[in-house]
Design a protein around this motif. Sequence first.
Motif, PDB file in Angstrom:
ATOM      1  N   MET A  90       0.837  -1.173   0.000  1.00 61.93           N
ATOM      2  CA  MET A  90       0.000   0.000   0.000  1.00 61.93           C
ATOM      3  C   MET A  90       0.889   1.245   0.000  1.00 61.93           C
ATOM      4  N   ALA A  91       0.744   2.082  -1.002  1.00 60.99           N
ATOM      5  CA  ALA A  91       1.555   3.282  -1.140  1.00 60.99           C
ATOM      6  C   ALA A  91       1.044   4.379  -0.214  1.00 60.99           C
ATOM      7  N   ASN A  92       1.973   5.154   0.310  1.00 58.37           N
ATOM      8  CA  ASN A  92       1.595   6.269   1.175  1.00 58.37           C
ATOM      9  C   ASN A  92       1.026   7.399   0.349  1.00 58.37           C
ATOM     10  N   HIS A  93      -0.046   7.961   0.801  1.00 56.88           N
ATOM     11  CA  HIS A  93      -0.657   9.123   0.175  1.00 56.88           C
ATOM     12  C   HIS A  93       0.126  10.356   0.616  1.00 56.88           C
ATOM     13  N   PRO A  94       0.368  11.342  -0.277  1.00 56.20           N
ATOM     14  CA  PRO A  94       1.133  12.527   0.111  1.00 56.20           C
ATOM     15  C   PRO A  94       0.533  13.262   1.314  1.00 56.20           C
ATOM     16  N   ASP A  95      -0.800  13.280   1.421  1.00 60.50           N
ATOM     17  CA  ASP A  95      -1.434  13.958   2.546  1.00 60.50           C
ATOM     18  C   ASP A  95      -1.152  13.240   3.862  1.00 60.50           C
ATOM     19  N   THR A  96      -0.998  11.906   3.804  1.00 60.00           N
ATOM     20  CA  THR A  96      -0.691  11.149   5.014  1.00 60.00           C
ATOM     21  C   THR A  96       0.681  11.552   5.542  1.00 60.00           C
ATOM     22  N   GLU A  97       1.645  11.716   4.652  1.00 57.81           N
ATOM     23  CA  GLU A  97       2.984  12.138   5.063  1.00 57.81           C
ATOM     24  C   GLU A  97       2.959  13.558   5.626  1.00 57.81           C
ATOM     25  N   LYS A  98       2.208  14.453   4.991  1.00 58.28           N
ATOM     26  CA  LYS A  98       2.082  15.824   5.494  1.00 58.28           C
ATOM     27  C   LYS A  98       1.428  15.822   6.877  1.00 58.28           C
ATOM     28  N   ASN A  99       0.421  14.986   7.038  1.00 55.05           N
ATOM     29  CA  ASN A  99      -0.280  14.900   8.319  1.00 55.05           C
ATOM     30  C   ASN A  99       0.668  14.433   9.421  1.00 55.05           C
ATOM     31  N   LEU A 100       1.468  13.407   9.152  1.00 51.03           N
ATOM     32  CA  LEU A 100       2.414  12.915  10.150  1.00 51.03           C
ATOM     33  C   LEU A 100       3.468  13.959  10.473  1.00 51.03           C
ATOM     34  N   LEU A 101       3.937  14.697   9.468  1.00 49.38           N
ATOM     35  CA  LEU A 101       4.896  15.780   9.716  1.00 49.38           C
ATOM     36  C   LEU A 101       4.271  16.869  10.574  1.00 49.38           C
ATOM     37  N   ILE A 114      -7.329  22.716  16.724  1.00 54.38           N
ATOM     38  CA  ILE A 114      -6.686  22.421  15.446  1.00 54.38           C
ATOM     39  C   ILE A 114      -7.520  21.464  14.600  1.00 54.38           C
ATOM     40  N   LEU A 115      -8.425  20.731  15.238  1.00 55.68           N
ATOM     41  CA  LEU A 115      -9.262  19.800  14.475  1.00 55.68           C
ATOM     42  C   LEU A 115     -10.143  20.528  13.464  1.00 55.68           C
ATOM     43  N   LEU A 116     -10.401  21.820  13.688  1.00 55.85           N
ATOM     44  CA  LEU A 116     -11.185  22.586  12.717  1.00 55.85           C
ATOM     45  C   LEU A 116     -10.478  22.686  11.372  1.00 55.85           C
ATOM     46  N   SER A 117      -9.152  22.581  11.370  1.00 56.33           N
ATOM     47  CA  SER A 117      -8.410  22.667  10.109  1.00 56.33           C
ATOM     48  C   SER A 117      -8.521  21.378   9.293  1.00 56.33           C
ATOM     49  N   TYR A 118      -9.100  20.345   9.864  1.00 54.77           N
ATOM     50  CA  TYR A 118      -9.300  19.092   9.147  1.00 54.77           C
ATOM     51  C   TYR A 118     -10.663  19.022   8.467  1.00 54.77           C
ATOM     52  N   PRO A 135      -6.650  14.331  34.113  1.00 54.62           N
ATOM     53  CA  PRO A 135      -7.091  13.258  33.210  1.00 54.62           C
ATOM     54  C   PRO A 135      -7.888  13.779  32.010  1.00 54.62           C
ATOM     55  N   LEU A 136      -8.669  14.838  32.211  1.00 52.36           N
ATOM     56  CA  LEU A 136      -9.419  15.414  31.097  1.00 52.36           C
ATOM     57  C   LEU A 136      -8.477  15.980  30.042  1.00 52.36           C
ATOM     58  N   VAL A 137      -7.422  16.663  30.483  1.00 48.18           N
ATOM     59  CA  VAL A 137      -6.436  17.221  29.550  1.00 48.18           C
ATOM     60  C   VAL A 137      -5.790  16.098  28.741  1.00 48.18           C
ATOM     61  N   TYR A 138      -5.376  15.034  29.424  1.00 45.41           N
ATOM     62  CA  TYR A 138      -4.747  13.911  28.724  1.00 45.41           C
ATOM     63  C   TYR A 138      -5.724  13.203  27.789  1.00 45.41           C
ATOM     64  N   LEU A 139      -6.960  13.033  28.215  1.00 43.61           N
ATOM     65  CA  LEU A 139      -7.962  12.368  27.387  1.00 43.61           C
ATOM     66  C   LEU A 139      -8.235  13.163  26.113  1.00 43.61           C
ATOM     67  N   VAL A 140      -8.468  14.460  26.247  1.00 41.99           N
ATOM     68  CA  VAL A 140      -8.744  15.298  25.070  1.00 41.99           C
ATOM     69  C   VAL A 140      -7.537  15.306  24.136  1.00 41.99           C
ATOM     70  N   TYR A 166      -7.351  11.149  16.393  1.00 43.47           N
ATOM     71  CA  TYR A 166      -8.128  11.610  15.237  1.00 43.47           C
ATOM     72  C   TYR A 166      -7.190  12.067  14.125  1.00 43.47           C
ATOM     73  N   MET A 167      -6.166  12.835  14.504  1.00 46.44           N
ATOM     74  CA  MET A 167      -5.237  13.352  13.503  1.00 46.44           C
ATOM     75  C   MET A 167      -4.435  12.233  12.835  1.00 46.44           C
ATOM     76  N   VAL A 168      -4.029  11.226  13.609  1.00 47.05           N
ATOM     77  CA  VAL A 168      -3.233  10.125  13.064  1.00 47.05           C
ATOM     78  C   VAL A 168      -4.029   9.322  12.041  1.00 47.05           C
ATOM     79  N   PHE A 169      -5.308   9.114  12.312  1.00 49.02           N
ATOM     80  CA  PHE A 169      -6.105   8.269  11.433  1.00 49.02           C
ATOM     81  C   PHE A 169      -6.768   9.026  10.286  1.00 49.02           C
ATOM     82  N   GLN A 170      -6.488  10.301  10.162  1.00 46.95           N
ATOM     83  CA  GLN A 170      -7.010  11.069   9.035  1.00 46.95           C
ATOM     84  C   GLN A 170      -6.235  10.715   7.773  1.00 46.95           C
TER      85      GLN A 170
END
Length: 178
Positions: A1-12, A35-39, A79-84, A91-95
Amino acid sequence: MANHPDTEKNLLFILGIGALSFIWHPVLLLVFPGILLSYNTTTAKIPASQTILLAVGTSLSFWTIAIWLVKSIHTPFTPLVYLVSFLCIAYMVFQKQAPRLSFVREDWFVIPAFACLFLVYFILFRQQLVSAGTDMTMHGYIARLIVEHNGFPESYRPLLPIDRFGVYPIGFPSLAAL
């Protein structure tokens, strides 16, 4: 499975946030969850300076309201800070796409200027022994009570003989406590 360019940008992008938060921990509080609004895939790319402003404003608003969530569910703040943060990173990793950012000419001036002002402000802020003025002193001791209780205190004791906490607005102190 080839990496999508957006996946690499997301990880960076995620690694960049991680590096910044390693240097200065409160970056996570300024970035998540705003930052999730930018997705958002339904909007066109917006300039990076506007995205940063929107993310920081949304995140600060969220954490200001979160103190009341902590009170209602009777849980510590930490715990709330860590959970959020964990949920946002997951969410960002799996985008499949990178954040919807674009850099316009003005961003190359606005972002460094904002970063310099922010840096100067916090250098001066760190050198203060006590808060400046009575209002900031009140914010300071309320923030200290929130830190000591790791959440919503029941009273202002032992600092003040007031048995009900929340008489004074606690939005700003809750941010300072984080």
